[in-house]
Design a protein around this motif. Structure first.
Motif, mmCIF file in Angstrom:
data_model
loop_
_atom_site.group_PDB
_atom_site.id
_atom_site.type_symbol
_atom_site.label_atom_id
_atom_site.label_comp_id
_atom_site.label_asym_id
_atom_site.label_seq_id
_atom_site.Cartn_x
_atom_site.Cartn_y
_atom_site.Cartn_z
ATOM 1 N N ALA A 1 0.827 -1.199 0.000
ATOM 2 C CA ALA A 1 0.000 0.000 0.000
ATOM 3 C C ALA A 1 0.865 1.254 0.000
ATOM 4 N N PRO A 2 0.350 2.372 -0.555
ATOM 5 C CA PRO A 2 1.120 3.633 -0.534
ATOM 6 C C PRO A 2 1.500 4.066 0.881
ATOM 7 N N SER A 3 0.613 3.860 1.864
ATOM 8 C CA SER A 3 0.937 4.282 3.223
ATOM 9 C C SER A 3 2.106 3.485 3.785
ATOM 10 N N GLU A 4 2.188 2.198 3.439
ATOM 11 C CA GLU A 4 3.307 1.383 3.906
ATOM 12 C C GLU A 4 4.611 1.864 3.291
ATOM 13 N N LEU A 5 4.581 2.151 1.980
ATOM 14 C CA LEU A 5 5.788 2.673 1.322
ATOM 15 C C LEU A 5 6.195 4.017 1.901
ATOM 16 N N ALA A 6 5.202 4.857 2.159
ATOM 17 C CA ALA A 6 5.506 6.179 2.700
ATOM 18 C C ALA A 6 6.165 6.070 4.066
ATOM 19 N N ALA A 7 5.694 5.122 4.898
ATOM 20 C CA ALA A 7 6.291 4.950 6.222
ATOM 21 C C ALA A 7 7.714 4.423 6.128
ATOM 22 N N VAL A 8 7.948 3.494 5.202
ATOM 23 C CA VAL A 8 9.279 2.901 5.067
ATOM 24 C C VAL A 8 10.268 3.911 4.501
ATOM 25 N N LEU A 9 9.822 4.694 3.490
ATOM 26 C CA LEU A 9 10.712 5.636 2.810
ATOM 27 C C LEU A 9 10.775 6.991 3.514
ATOM 28 N N HIS B 1 8.625 9.290 3.318
ATOM 29 C CA HIS B 1 8.160 10.251 2.327
ATOM 30 C C HIS B 1 6.653 10.426 2.476
ATOM 31 N N PRO B 2 6.128 11.592 2.108
ATOM 32 C CA PRO B 2 4.663 11.731 2.077
ATOM 33 C C PRO B 2 4.052 10.770 1.061
ATOM 34 N N VAL B 3 2.787 10.447 1.281
ATOM 35 C CA VAL B 3 2.107 9.512 0.395
ATOM 36 C C VAL B 3 2.062 10.049 -1.032
ATOM 37 N N MET B 4 1.831 11.344 -1.195
ATOM 38 C CA MET B 4 1.770 11.915 -2.546
ATOM 39 C C MET B 4 3.119 11.818 -3.247
ATOM 40 N N ALA B 5 4.221 11.986 -2.489
ATOM 41 C CA ALA B 5 5.545 11.852 -3.094
ATOM 42 C C ALA B 5 5.793 10.417 -3.533
ATOM 43 N N VAL B 6 5.328 9.460 -2.741
ATOM 44 C CA VAL B 6 5.465 8.054 -3.120
ATOM 45 C C VAL B 6 4.666 7.770 -4.382
ATOM 46 N N ALA B 7 3.448 8.313 -4.463
ATOM 47 C CA ALA B 7 2.637 8.117 -5.666
ATOM 48 C C ALA B 7 3.327 8.703 -6.891
ATOM 49 N N GLY B 8 3.937 9.875 -6.733
ATOM 50 C CA GLY B 8 4.670 10.460 -7.862
ATOM 51 C C GLY B 8 5.863 9.615 -8.277
ATOM 52 N N LEU B 9 6.592 9.054 -7.301
ATOM 53 C CA LEU B 9 7.727 8.185 -7.614
ATOM 54 C C LEU B 9 7.285 6.954 -8.392
ATOM 55 N N MET B 10 6.154 6.344 -7.958
ATOM 56 C CA MET B 10 5.669 5.146 -8.657
ATOM 57 C C MET B 10 5.247 5.477 -10.085
ATOM 58 N N ARG B 11 4.723 6.678 -10.304
ATOM 59 C CA ARG B 11 4.362 7.059 -11.666
ATOM 60 C C ARG B 11 5.617 7.238 -12.522
ATOM 61 N N SER C 1 13.983 0.968 -2.903
ATOM 62 C CA SER C 1 15.358 0.685 -2.485
ATOM 63 C C SER C 1 16.340 1.529 -3.278
ATOM 64 N N ARG C 2 16.091 1.666 -4.583
ATOM 65 C CA ARG C 2 16.979 2.518 -5.402
ATOM 66 C C ARG C 2 16.930 3.962 -4.904
ATOM 67 N N LEU C 3 15.727 4.435 -4.563
ATOM 68 C CA LEU C 3 15.607 5.796 -4.059
ATOM 69 C C LEU C 3 16.389 5.953 -2.757
ATOM 70 N N LEU C 4 16.288 4.974 -1.855
ATOM 71 C CA LEU C 4 17.021 5.053 -0.595
ATOM 72 C C LEU C 4 18.523 5.047 -0.821
ATOM 73 N N ARG C 5 18.993 4.210 -1.788
ATOM 74 C CA ARG C 5 20.441 4.185 -2.072
ATOM 75 C C ARG C 5 20.900 5.520 -2.593
ATOM 76 N N ARG C 6 20.103 6.148 -3.491
ATOM 77 C CA ARG C 6 20.501 7.464 -4.017
ATOM 78 C C ARG C 6 20.527 8.506 -2.895
ATOM 79 N N ARG C 7 19.552 8.414 -1.989
ATOM 80 C CA ARG C 7 19.520 9.380 -0.886
ATOM 81 C C ARG C 7 20.736 9.201 0.021
ATOM 82 N N ARG C 8 21.102 7.956 0.311
ATOM 83 C CA ARG C 8 22.270 7.709 1.170
ATOM 84 C C ARG C 8 23.552 8.176 0.483
ATOM 85 N N LYS C 9 23.630 7.902 -0.827
ATOM 86 C CA LYS C 9 24.815 8.318 -1.572
ATOM 87 C C LYS C 9 24.952 9.836 -1.582
ATOM 88 N N ALA C 10 23.830 10.532 -1.848
ATOM 89 C CA ALA C 10 23.868 11.997 -1.852
ATOM 90 C C ALA C 10 24.210 12.539 -0.469
#
Length: 595
Positions: free
Chosen positions: A533-541, A543-553, A574-583
């Motif tokens: 669910a978007p809420s689960e992804l938002a909690a893990v990442l 990120h706001p739910v709308m930002a997660v929806a934009g990423l999935m698009r 996971s790719r987004l998290l790796r980029r965030r850690r790298k940055a």
């Protein structure tokens, strides 16, 4: 002395009776007193003189000063038997809220008893107080209903407030409790009218302090007698009546009394109302605002009694449970008296339904089954109250002991941050059945720090975790349903929690199953393993739910009624998290070089 009187207006004094012969209309009380041979001051007192200025003004009747709108002026009310005893008009007969005679207990009427006449009696063409204005028939011959015996004592006390004899006034006032005993008699009359409209909302006028002009006299008498009984126990009797009416309400936002209770409470803020009336209603409002310790709200009742909220409401509406009217600011809060809850506990035994346990703890029904399997709570024995059902029930004492143990293990904040509730943490974990039992065992074990807020909300909503505690609990695997014969179905609400969906998505997500039927656990677990669910992804990442929806698009992961494909969405996350850690690491390196 002339036998015909007319109703005129005498200067600036008041409405007075003027003689038809020898006195000009409008010439005043003094001329009428001279013709009748009585003292002018006494006559003026009998004419309901105006007191003070302004409109509608106030009038004196007996020893009471009342609002002029309480006096009946269009016609001449009378009690036939009283006229037969003594043919003179009683001043009390003109008070709208007292349509009775306290001498003979006749209900007052204003029409000729002759069916071929039926003229309404007035003041201008009176052929005698005991004679019809039009036909001259005797008004004492009229046959009228009587006030019931049960109401007479209370109505006699109300009539005493406007009596010309000061002893009768003192007798009536002394029957009231101390908070009302020092109020002027006229203000007590207005309070009685207001309480009568609260006692019987059908006779209320548009102006809350007064009664409808077309209200049946028998209904008014019954309401006024009830109002006096309420005033004798003020303010507790009024609070009890408000709770009794609230117990029958349908819906969530009414007072159960056609709005009459709330309108009565509003009188405390009406500047036009007499000060004594405002003080009395203010005392009632204060009582209703501070009585929350006498009862429990719905969550507390279900937790202590083991009943569902719908069952509690049904028993409350039937009058089996005493309802307490609690005023939280301007919001009406129905509460159940503690003695009623204790009676429920003894009647319903020690077993608590799994649904109620889940509501108390803030988990799913499957989570309660997990806790039963792991021994965190115990199953109730052969509860006689529920022997006819085969449903599993939880022992109340074991549930209370578990909650008390959790509260003992909770740590005080002491400046430490506990930003995340257990409910919010659970929304960030999916892929299967949430390990409620595993989470509680980790918390009871003492390895994870947490705190518990005060209140009646479910335990999971009050239990707060630190950031490290959230990571520790999310690392636990989902429950595998082993070790116990769990139920094969779950409610739609529990399925929504398992899939981390919003309740508004329930209809679309479960359209494949018949409405109002439980859902198979295995199929819901399968959906949870395939979708996120978007809420689960938002909690893990984080990120706001709308930002997660934009990423999935952007990564072209389609959305289904149950969420996103778990493999594709988690991979993109996971790719987004790796980029965030790298940055973040690069930024920290540049900052170190500049230093």
């Amino acid at each position: 002395m002339p036998d015909t009187l007319v109703f005129g207006r005498g200067g600036e004094t008041s409405d007075v009776m003027l003689a038809r012969y020898g006195v000009d209309v409008g010439s005043g009380v003094e001329d009428l007193a001279r013709v009748l041979g009585v003292d002018a001051a006494v006559l003026d007192q009998m004419a309901h003189p105006r007191v003070g200025e302004g409109r509608p003004g106030r009038r004196r009747i007996g020893h009471a000063v009342v609002d002029a709108r309480l006096l009946h002026r269009p016609s001449r009310m009378f009690a036939p038997k009283a006229l037969a005893n003594s043919p003179h008009h009683r001043a009390k007969w003109q008070v709208r809220a007292m349509p009775f005679c306290d001498e003979t207990w006749d209900l007052l009427v204003d029409r000729c008893p002759q069916t071929w006449c039926s003229a309404r009696q007035g003041w201008r063409h009176a052929k005698g107080v005991d004679r019809c204005d039009q036909c001259g028939s005797s008004l004492a011959e009229a046959s009228v209903p009587q006030v019931p015996e049960a109401s007479r004592e209370s109505l006699r006390s109300i009539a005493g407030l406007v009596h010309h004899d000061a002893a009768r006034v003192r007798e009536s006032v002394s029957a009231l409790p101390l908070p009302l005993r020092h109020a002027p008699p006229g203000d007590l009359v207005e309070l009685a009218c207001a309480v009568a409209g609260f006692f019987d909302p059908d006779i209320r006028a548009f102006t809350t302090r007064f009664l409808r002009l077309d209200a049946e006299p028998s209904h008014v008498c019954r309401a006024m007698a009830g109002a006096w009984s309420v005033m004798q126990g003020w303010p507790n009797a009024a609070a009890d009546l408000a709770g009794e009416r609230l117990g029958t309400r349908i819906g969530r936002f009414s007072d159960g009394n056609a709005g009459a209770t709330l309108e009565l409470l509003e009188l405390a803020d009406q500047w036009r109302a007499p000060a004594a009336l405002r003080d009395a209603v203010g005392l009632l409002r204060e009582t209703l605002s501070t009585n929350d310790g006498e009862g429990l709200r719905m969550r507390g009742v279900t937790r202590h009694s083991g009943m569902r909220s719908t069952d509690v409401i049904r028993h409350r509406n039937n009058g089996d449970l005493r309802t307490i009217f609690h005023l939280d600011g301007t919001r009406v809060v129905p509460m159940i008296a503690r003695e009623s809850v204790e009676r429920l506990q003894s009647a319903w035994g020690e077993g608590v339904a799994i649904k109620l346990v889940a509501a108390t703890l803030g988990t799913t029904a499957n989570g309660v089954e997990q806790m039963l399997r792991d021994g965190l709570i115990a199953e109730a024995g052969n509860d006689a109250a529920f022997a006819k059902t085969d449903k599993i029930r939880v022992d109340r004492r074991s549930l209370e002991a578990f909650v008390a143990n959790m509260e003992d293990k909770a740590r005080p904040t002491l400046g430490e941050a506990f930003p995340c509730t257990l409910t919010h943490m659970a929304a960030g974990m999916g892929g299967g059945l949430k390990p409620w039992s595993g989470w509680f065992r980790a918390l009871v074990g003492g390895g994870t720090s947490f705190t518990i807020d005060e209140g009646d909300e479910p335990l999971a909503l009050r239990l707060r975790l630190s950031a490290e505690g959230v990571d520790e609990l999310r690392a636990l695997p989902c429950d595998d349903l082993s070790g116990r014969a769990f139920r094969s179905s779950m409610s739609r609400g529990d399925a929504v929690v398992t899939l981390n969906l919003h309740p508004r998505h329930m209809r679309k997500a479960f359209a494949a199953w018949p409405a109002n039927e439980a859902l198979p656990v295995t199929e819901i677990v399968g959906l949870a393993s395939r979708y996120v669910a978007p809420s689960e992804l938002a909690a893990v990442l984080s990120h706001p739910v709308m930002a997660v929806a934009g990423l999935m698009r952007r990564v072209q992961v389609p959305r289904t009624p149950w969420g996103y494909d778990r493999v594709a969405a988690v991979s993109a996350g996971s790719r987004l998290l790796r980029r965030r850690r790298k940055a973040r690491d690069e930024w920290r390196g540049r900052s170190a070089d500049q230093t």
